[in-house]
Design an enzyme around this catalytic site. Structure first.
Site, short mmCIF file in Angstrom:
data_model
loop_
_atom_site.label_atom_id
_atom_site.label_comp_id
_atom_site.label_asym_id
_atom_site.label_seq_id
_atom_site.Cartn_x
_atom_site.Cartn_y
_atom_site.Cartn_z
N GLU A 76 0.83 -1.22 0.00
CA GLU A 76 0.00 0.00 0.00
C GLU A 76 0.86 1.26 0.00
OE1 GLU A 76 -3.36 0.09 2.70
OE2 GLU A 76 -3.50 2.26 2.56
N LYS A 256 -8.47 0.41 10.94
CA LYS A 256 -7.75 -0.07 9.75
C LYS A 256 -6.48 0.76 9.57
CE LYS A 256 -6.80 -0.60 5.16
NZ LYS A 256 -5.92 0.20 4.30
C1 MEV Z 1 -6.32 4.30 4.66
O1 MEV Z 1 -5.63 3.12 4.30
C2 MEV Z 1 -6.39 4.47 6.17
C3 MEV Z 1 -7.28 5.63 6.65
O2 MEV Z 1 -8.59 5.48 6.08
C4 MEV Z 1 -7.34 5.55 8.16
C5 MEV Z 1 -8.39 6.45 8.78
O3 MEV Z 1 -9.38 6.78 8.13
O4 MEV Z 1 -8.21 6.78 9.98
C6 MEV Z 1 -6.76 6.96 6.20
#
Ligand code: MEV
Length: 419
Positions: A76, A256
């Site tokens: 990622e 996540k």
């Molecule tokens: C993206 O991989 C992770 C985020 O969505 C985490 C969050 O929203 O806190 C940016």
């Protein structure tokens, strides 16, 4: 297509079978065998090839006063940049303080259709010394190292289930095999001594007696952005953390983001990231409501961050020992115990969360993502390294950043625009 008895073949035979059955070419074969076949072949069944994930390092981490470089295996884009950025902000406030509890893993012997739960509970509790002894006899080497089964708990569950929980100190290992062997021995003991059958005997991934905590204290002025002053950013981060407490939809994404950092270090360290994922998410729902795992508050002119998670990782164990890259990553991390690894992991989670929340509540997440996204899009439509710098700058400032625009920009650069 009949590939039996596929699992009985050695590596070369399996490859030859696949080549014949699927019409694979020599080029395909070279791609598959280009990596070392030995580790994969020793680790899983029906090994075919190594599927690689890029590994990079996150920087700027200061954990318990020590600077750390953190290897991350991830596909990622932006995860490593965000972790390094979060760590840098936190380092400006002195870095992260991390600690761990005792490392006790838990396993269950689950009994179904229990007609007299009170009686069975009493008998199990009376049998505690024999239960612990039987568990420890099933894995004497861990006892020699100061670990082993330490305590039991009996829980009466809905639908006439009883769970006998056994807590085990697995020392430096995650210890799944050790725990399961102990539990199966206890299940046999219950059958022989109490005539009590069990439904199953298996470890629980909800390792809530193997917790790690990271905290940080950041002067709010460090959070200043072009649009907002530091205090405003801090206040918005606090609101973001509150939103993740009250809304499971937001909590899932919030967590996540935390796991974006943790999983990739768990992988680089040779550990089982599925076990950590299930542990962490079950812990996030431990009061019956799924919540964000981190908490951000303001005290005077400081933003205070706190993250506590179960992290049942191992520092030793079969596949970790065999994996030379995992061993190398332990050296890069400069950790020599499972607790130290836990401290790094929970710290990475906190830094990753801070970076995500700060971006979300200020400029939004897309700006930071678009740099690498633009590069991947251009490469996917055939940009060469020589074309990349110019094309990337153009694509990043385009109103829409997608494959079609990337193609159009390349055509323009190549003077092919008049077809
Ligand atoms: C993206 O991989 C992770 C985020 O969505 C985490 C969050 O929203 O806190 C940016």
């Amino acid at each position: 297509m009949n590939l039996t008895p596929f699992y009985k073949q050695n590596y070369e035979q399996r490859l030859a079978m696949l080549k014949e059955k699927l019409g694979l070419t020599d080029v395909d074969e070279a791609l598959i065998t280009g990596k070392t076949a030995t580790l994969g072949n020793q680790t899983i069944e029906n090994y075919l090839m190594d599927f690689s994930i890029p590994e990079g390092v996150a920087v700027n981490f200061k954990i318990n006063g020590k600077e750390k470089v953190v290897p991350m295996a991830t596909e990622e884009p932006s995860v490593i940049a965000a972790a390094s950025n979060g760590a840098k902000i936190i380092a400006a406030g002195g870095g992260i303080q991390a600690s761990t509890t005792e490392r006790l893993m838990m396993g269950q012997v689950l009994m179904a259709n229990v007609q007299k739960p009170v009686q069975l509970t009493q008998r199990l509790l009376q049998y505690k010394p024999e239960i612990l002894q039987t568990a420890n006899d099933a894995h004497p080497s861990i006892v020699k190292r100061g670990g082993g089964a330490k305590k039991i708990r009996v829980r009466k569950l809905a639908h006439q289930f009883i769970s006998l929980d056994i807590f085990i100190d697995t020392k430096e290992a995650m210890g799944a095999n050790m725990i399961n062997a102990m539990l199966e021995a206890v299940a046999k003991l219950l059958k022989v001594k109490l005539g009590q059958t069990s439904l199953m005997a298996i470890l629980s991934n909800l390792a809530d007696e193997c917790l790690a905590t990271a905290t940080c204290r950041i002067p709010v002025k460090v959070l200043t952005t072009k649009q907002l002053n530091g205090k405003e950013v801090a206040q918005r981060i606090v609101l973001a953390s509150e939103a993740a407490q009250v809304d499971p939809y937001r909590a899932a994404t919030h967590n996540k983001g935390i796991m974006n950092g943790i999983d990739v270090v768990v992988m680089a360290s040779g550990n089982d990231w599925r076990a950590i994922e299930s542990s962490v998410h079950a812990y996030a729902a431990r009061d019956g409501h799924y919540r964000g795992l981190s908490c951000w508050q303001i005290e005077n002119d400081f933003l205070i961050g706190n993250l506590t998670l179960p992290l049942p990782v191992g520092f030793v164990g079969g596949s970790i020992k065999l994996n030379q890259k995992a061993q190398l990553n332990h050296r890069i991390l400069q950790v020599s115990t499972a607790k130290e690894l836990e401290e790094v992991l929970v710290s990475v989670g906190l830094a990753q969360n801070l970076a995500a929340l700060k971006a979300l509540v200020s400029e939004g997440i897309q700006r930071g993502h678009m740099h690498l996204q633009a590069k991947s899009l251009l490469l996917s439509v055939g940009a060469t390294t020589a074309e990349l710098a110019d094309a990337q700058a153009k694509l990043e400032s385009a109103p829409v950043i997608d494959q079609q625009t990337a193609r159009q920009i390349l055509k323009e650069l190549r003077g092919e625009n008049n077809e």
